[in-house]
Design an enzyme around this catalytic site. Structure first.
Site, PDB file in Angstrom:
ATOM      1  N   SER A 143       0.914  -1.108   0.078  1.00 18.45           N
ATOM      2  CA  SER A 143      -0.047   0.143  -0.037  1.00 18.45           C
ATOM      3  C   SER A 143       0.836   1.406   0.098  1.00 18.45           C
ATOM      4  O   SER A 143       2.018   1.237   0.533  1.00 18.45           O
ATOM      5  CB  SER A 143      -0.853   0.006   1.295  1.00 18.45           C
ATOM      6  OG  SER A 143      -1.489   1.171   1.511  1.00 18.45           O
ATOM      7  N   TYR A 156      -2.710  -0.232   9.968  1.00 16.13           N
ATOM      8  CA  TYR A 156      -2.731  -0.807   8.577  1.00 16.13           C
ATOM      9  C   TYR A 156      -1.191  -0.458   8.066  1.00 16.13           C
ATOM     10  O   TYR A 156      -0.656  -1.261   7.179  1.00 16.13           O
ATOM     11  CB  TYR A 156      -3.773  -0.132   7.969  1.00 16.13           C
ATOM     12  CG  TYR A 156      -3.775  -0.429   6.353  1.00 16.13           C
ATOM     13  CD1 TYR A 156      -4.285  -1.664   5.964  1.00 16.13           C
ATOM     14  CD2 TYR A 156      -3.690   0.671   5.479  1.00 16.13           C
ATOM     15  CE1 TYR A 156      -4.388  -1.870   4.692  1.00 16.13           C
ATOM     16  CE2 TYR A 156      -3.466   0.169   4.080  1.00 16.13           C
ATOM     17  CZ  TYR A 156      -3.937  -0.992   3.455  1.00 16.13           C
ATOM     18  OH  TYR A 156      -4.052  -1.468   2.359  1.00 16.13           O
TER      19      TYR A 156
END
Length: 252
Positions: A143, A156
């Site tokens: 990501s 995350y």
């Protein structure tokens, strides 16, 4: 399609939905034989049926990537069906955004178990098969948050940064065995799951931040995953490709 993955056997975690399903189906169209690994048997089977109906080859595999034994069993079952695994896509992730003080021990543990440990179990499960076959390719889904700050996304971001680090270190460790390891960092990408939690206004705000002027689609990520698994990327390893419409560098 051009048959860039003919002869490959690919294990795709979280392969029944969203980005994982797009990768599974696109790999199959490029000639790979697919193991669709998903937590829910009906989701894996539906995706595998779709691939078979389109003329591809696929098996449905059920398991929780947070459980080492499940991942090893999936790799063994796929090898029994089609031969040694030559491509691994570590796509599965479980996530909850929110202020850090609202993150429970169970939530944090599950993010780490699925998003990071699942990658490591995937490595361990396929390495013997890849080494015996003389090489392979691993594609991790990371990501932009691996390198950028994200409000309400501390865990995350931490997990995806760890995936990026495991990509680089995996490339160094497995390279002598002919195994390449790369990652893809998707930008704002519309999936069925994301559509359940992001409003139309939310998507529009994201779109406005993307320099290229549109949101990502699962097929955009799948196209990059095909490239990284193919011989066209034979001299690329340890890298992370940002498939994000330019948003990472525009706002870094």
């Amino acid at each position: 399609m051009t048959g860039r993955l003919v002869g490959r056997v690919a294990l795709v975690t979280g392969g029944g939905r969203g980005i994982g399903r797009a990768i599974s189906e696109t790999y199959a169209r490029e000639g790979a034989k697919i193991g669709v690994l998903d937590l829910k048997a009906e989701v894996a089977e539906e995706a595998a049926d779709s691939i078979r109906s389109a003329g591809g080859e696929a098996v449905a595999l059920t398991g929780n990537v947070a459980q080492r034994d499940d991942v090893f069993a999936a790799a063994r079952d796929l090898e029994a069906a089609f031969g040694p695994v030559s491509v691994l896509v570590n796509n599965a992730m479980w996530n909850r955004y929110g202020p850090l003080e609202d993150q429970t021990e169970d939530m944090i543990g599950r993010m780490i178990d699925v998003g990071l440990k699942g990658v490591i179990w995937g490595y361990q499960a396929v390495l013997p098969q890849m080494r015996a076959a003389g090489g392979g390719a691993i594609v991790n889904i990371a990501s932009p948050s691996a390198v950028l700050a994200m409000k309400h996304g501390i865990m995350y971001s931490a997990v995806k940064a760890a995936v990026a680090a495991a990509t680089r270190s995996g490339a160094a460790e497995f390279g002598p065995d002919g195994i390449r390891v790369n990652a893809i960092a998707p930008g704002p990408t519309q999936t069925d799951g994301a559509n359940m939690v992001v409003t139309d206004d939310g998507w529009e705000r994201r779109r406005q931040r993307v320099p290229i002027g549109r949101l990502g689609q699962p097929q955009d990520i799948a196209n990059a995953a095909v490239f990284l698994a193919s011989e066209e990327a034979s001299f690329i390893t340890g890298d992370m490709i940002f498939v994000d419409g330019g948003i990472t560098y525009a706002f870094s």
